[in-house]
Design a protein around this motif. Structure first.
Motif: not given
Length: 149
Positions: A49-56, A58-61, A103-107, A110-112
């Protein structure tokens, strides 16, 4: 119209190769091996899996929708994330669409490779991502310490 996900022989091969790299601690820094316990069988299942990570946070999509690992997480709420020798036990909590949208937007930015499975483009506004969130579950990740239950 977004494509439906079907695991092909090529997909399975690429997942096995990525899993091998992640076991060695190689590959993109945001990638992990997710291990869930089967909701019916009780067996362990692992997928990259690929995570979305920000300063505060972590997310799993779930870019492919409610696939097996999503159903397993919904059933028990816990999983393991591994990269190299480091494995952490985590609690995964599904978030509502308004929290999931950015989160979905950022994902998607980052994940084309997953873009064909979405009905929105990365530059769409958050309202469109909110509507898309029902098809692509997003989970917040929190680390469980030994003894946490």
């Amino acid at each position: 119209m977004a494509e439906n996900y079907h695991a092909t022989a090529t997909t399975r091969f690429v997942n096995r190769m990525m899993a091998s790299l992640l076991r060695l601690g190689l590959g993109p820094k945001r990638n992990r091996l997710l291990t869930t316990r089967g909701r019916k069988s009780g067996r362990l299942h692992t997928t990259p899996v690929s995570l979305v990570i920000d300063a505060r946070q972590r997310w799993l999509v779930a870019p492919y929708g409610a696939v097996g690992w999503v159903r397993n997480v919904r059933a028990n709420g816990e999983a393991y994330l591994r990269r190299g020798r480091r494995t952490e036990r985590v609690r995964l909590h599904e978030v509502d669409p308004h929290i999931a949208a950015p989160v979905l937007k950022r994902y998607l930015e980052q994940e084309r490779i997953v873009r064909p499975y979405f009905d929105v483009e990365p530059d769409a506004d958050l309202a469109e991502f909110t509507a898309e969130a029902n098809r692509h579950p997003v989970f917040s990740i929190s680390t469980l310490e030994p003894g946490d239950d």
